[in-house]
Scaffold this motif. Structure first.
Motif, PDB file in Angstrom:
ATOM      1  N   ASN A 157       0.813  -1.222   0.000  1.00  0.00           N
ATOM      2  CA  ASN A 157       0.000   0.000   0.000  1.00  0.00           C
ATOM      3  C   ASN A 157       0.850   1.278   0.000  1.00  0.00           C
ATOM      4  N   ALA A 158       2.052   1.166  -0.569  1.00  0.00           N
ATOM      5  CA  ALA A 158       2.965   2.314  -0.567  1.00  0.00           C
ATOM      6  C   ALA A 158       3.112   2.898  -1.969  1.00  0.00           C
ATOM      7  N   LEU A 159       3.642   4.095  -2.011  1.00  0.00           N
ATOM      8  CA  LEU A 159       3.985   4.754  -3.269  1.00  0.00           C
ATOM      9  C   LEU A 159       5.449   5.162  -3.189  1.00  0.00           C
ATOM     10  N   ALA A 160       6.246   4.685  -4.124  1.00  0.00           N
ATOM     11  CA  ALA A 160       7.648   5.088  -4.197  1.00  0.00           C
ATOM     12  C   ALA A 160       7.776   6.259  -5.161  1.00  0.00           C
ATOM     13  N   ILE A 161       8.249   7.379  -4.663  1.00  0.00           N
ATOM     14  CA  ILE A 161       8.496   8.543  -5.513  1.00  0.00           C
ATOM     15  C   ILE A 161       9.990   8.579  -5.785  1.00  0.00           C
ATOM     16  N   VAL A 162      10.368   8.248  -7.014  1.00  0.00           N
ATOM     17  CA  VAL A 162      11.773   8.070  -7.368  1.00  0.00           C
ATOM     18  C   VAL A 162      12.282   9.303  -8.108  1.00  0.00           C
ATOM     19  N   LEU A 163      13.339   9.893  -7.598  1.00  0.00           N
ATOM     20  CA  LEU A 163      13.919  11.099  -8.183  1.00  0.00           C
ATOM     21  C   LEU A 163      15.202  10.750  -8.926  1.00  0.00           C
ATOM     22  N   SER A 164      15.317  11.224 -10.154  1.00  0.00           N
ATOM     23  CA  SER A 164      16.536  10.997 -10.934  1.00  0.00           C
ATOM     24  C   SER A 164      16.603  12.028 -12.054  1.00  0.00           C
ATOM     25  N   VAL A 165      17.755  12.664 -12.206  1.00  0.00           N
ATOM     26  CA  VAL A 165      17.903  13.658 -13.269  1.00  0.00           C
ATOM     27  C   VAL A 165      17.800  12.988 -14.637  1.00  0.00           C
ATOM     28  N   SER A 166      18.637  11.988 -14.865  1.00  0.00           N
ATOM     29  CA  SER A 166      18.671  11.341 -16.178  1.00  0.00           C
ATOM     30  C   SER A 166      17.573  10.307 -16.352  1.00  0.00           C
ATOM     31  N   GLY A 167      17.184   9.664 -15.249  1.00  0.00           N
ATOM     32  CA  GLY A 167      16.227   8.564 -15.359  1.00  0.00           C
ATOM     33  C   GLY A 167      16.845   7.325 -15.977  1.00  0.00           C
ATOM     34  N   GLU A 168      18.163   7.284 -16.029  1.00  0.00           N
ATOM     35  CA  GLU A 168      18.865   6.166 -16.660  1.00  0.00           C
ATOM     36  C   GLU A 168      19.881   5.514 -15.727  1.00  0.00           C
ATOM     37  N   THR A 169      19.987   5.966 -14.485  1.00  0.00           N
ATOM     38  CA  THR A 169      20.969   5.423 -13.548  1.00  0.00           C
ATOM     39  C   THR A 169      20.660   3.957 -13.245  1.00  0.00           C
ATOM     40  N   GLU A 170      21.651   3.108 -13.439  1.00  0.00           N
ATOM     41  CA  GLU A 170      21.446   1.664 -13.302  1.00  0.00           C
ATOM     42  C   GLU A 170      20.913   1.283 -11.918  1.00  0.00           C
ATOM     43  N   GLU A 171      21.521   1.858 -10.880  1.00  0.00           N
ATOM     44  CA  GLU A 171      21.110   1.511  -9.512  1.00  0.00           C
ATOM     45  C   GLU A 171      19.670   1.930  -9.238  1.00  0.00           C
ATOM     46  N   ILE A 172      19.303   3.102  -9.717  1.00  0.00           N
ATOM     47  CA  ILE A 172      17.937   3.602  -9.495  1.00  0.00           C
ATOM     48  C   ILE A 172      16.925   2.756 -10.266  1.00  0.00           C
ATOM     49  N   LEU A 173      17.267   2.372 -11.480  1.00  0.00           N
ATOM     50  CA  LEU A 173      16.362   1.539 -12.276  1.00  0.00           C
ATOM     51  C   LEU A 173      16.152   0.181 -11.605  1.00  0.00           C
ATOM     52  N   ARG A 174      17.232  -0.386 -11.070  1.00  0.00           N
ATOM     53  CA  ARG A 174      17.104  -1.673 -10.382  1.00  0.00           C
ATOM     54  C   ARG A 174      16.233  -1.526  -9.136  1.00  0.00           C
ATOM     55  N   PHE A 175      16.431  -0.431  -8.403  1.00  0.00           N
ATOM     56  CA  PHE A 175      15.657  -0.178  -7.186  1.00  0.00           C
ATOM     57  C   PHE A 175      14.177   0.011  -7.520  1.00  0.00           C
ATOM     58  N   ALA A 176      13.889   0.816  -8.547  1.00  0.00           N
ATOM     59  CA  ALA A 176      12.504   1.048  -8.954  1.00  0.00           C
ATOM     60  C   ALA A 176      11.851  -0.248  -9.409  1.00  0.00           C
ATOM     61  N   SER A 177      12.620  -1.090 -10.089  1.00  0.00           N
ATOM     62  CA  SER A 177      12.086  -2.382 -10.537  1.00  0.00           C
ATOM     63  C   SER A 177      11.716  -3.261  -9.350  1.00  0.00           C
ATOM     64  N   GLN A 178      12.512  -3.188  -8.286  1.00  0.00           N
ATOM     65  CA  GLN A 178      12.215  -3.973  -7.084  1.00  0.00           C
ATOM     66  C   GLN A 178      10.884  -3.547  -6.471  1.00  0.00           C
ATOM     67  N   PHE A 179      10.630  -2.251  -6.444  1.00  0.00           N
ATOM     68  CA  PHE A 179       9.342  -1.768  -5.927  1.00  0.00           C
ATOM     69  C   PHE A 179       8.195  -2.299  -6.793  1.00  0.00           C
TER      70      PHE A 179
END
Length: 242
Positions: A157-179
């Motif tokens: 029941n959560a919402l992940a608000i993911v911040l990224s300038v490029s939107g292409e950072t590997e670590e952030i993409l992996r993290f967002a995919s986990q959510f």
């Protein structure tokens, strides 16, 4: 001329043309189509597609309309980066972008828990966003470690608000995919809606500012649009919670 919907329709190559135009607004009207294409590192065909997406028949009409656009605009300060920031605020000062923010606020309001995610500078803004939302009555957490474990309990029941300038950072993409894998909704706030993160997210807000990097790869892109979006969302939440 550069409203939010028009800029949002540009693909990655066309955004390179847009970045050159914004950074060289005093020179562009005197450049040939070949000179602009070379400055952006794209083909003249890409420049023409860019012009058509701005509702210009061709490059000649674009230069004429761009000259009128500059004449109608307020004088630009000489400070570094000011033109990009002013262009951003002009592009979002409309009902269309306000409706997007309203949709985002409704999604946030309907979520039981808010988790802000970011690394580096975006991690600092994730912390700021969590504090700002908590101040207006929507308790939020932040995570600035991309290897932080995502569990079912965390994502429920959560919402992940993911911040990224490029939107292409590997670590952030992996993290967002986990959510996403844990059935957690993802909202992204990025510089471009065609980025990998924006496509992965359930809802995206883009802010279209040219990226600025110095030698060594360090990112100096302004974060003023992100702060504006976060604070505007927070104020909309405050009204809905009142």
């Amino acid at each position: 001329m550069f409203n939010h919907s028009a800029v949002a329709s540009l693909n990655n190559l066309e955004m390179m043309v847009y970045n050159v135009v914004i950074k060289n607004r005093d020179k562009v009207m005197y450049m040939t189509i070949r000179e602009l294409a070379d400055a952006a590192g794209v083909s003249t065909t890409t420049v023409l597609r860019f012009c058509r997406k701005l509702e210009c028949e061709g490059y000649s009409e674009f230069r004429v309309r761009f000259k009128l656009y500059l004449a109608q605009s307020e004088p630009q300060p000489a400070n570094f980066g000011a033109s990009e920031i002013i262009s951003f605020f002009k592009s979002v000062n409309n009902d269309e972008f306000d409706r997007l923010l309203d949709q985002a606020a409704d999604i946030i309001l309907a979520s039981e828990r808010i988790i802000f995610v970011g690394v580096g500078t975006s991690g600092s803004l994730a912390k700021y966003g969590a504090r700002f939302f908590s101040n207006v009555g929507k308790f939020s957490n932040h995570v600035d470690d991309p290897y932080f474990p995502v569990t079912n309990d965390m994502a429920k029941n959560a919402l992940a608000i993911v911040l990224s300038v490029s939107g292409e950072t590997e670590e952030i993409l992996r993290f967002a995919s986990q959510f996403s894998l844990h059935h957690c909704k993802v909202m992204s706030i990025t510089s471009h809606e065609h980025s990998a993160l924006a496509k992965l997210a359930d809802f995206n807000l883009s802010w279209h500012i040219p990226q600025t990097r110095i030698s060594g790869g360090y990112d100096l892109t302004t974060q003023i649009p992100v702060i504006y979006i976060l604070e505007t969302l927070g104020r909309k939440l405050a009204k809905k919670l009142a």
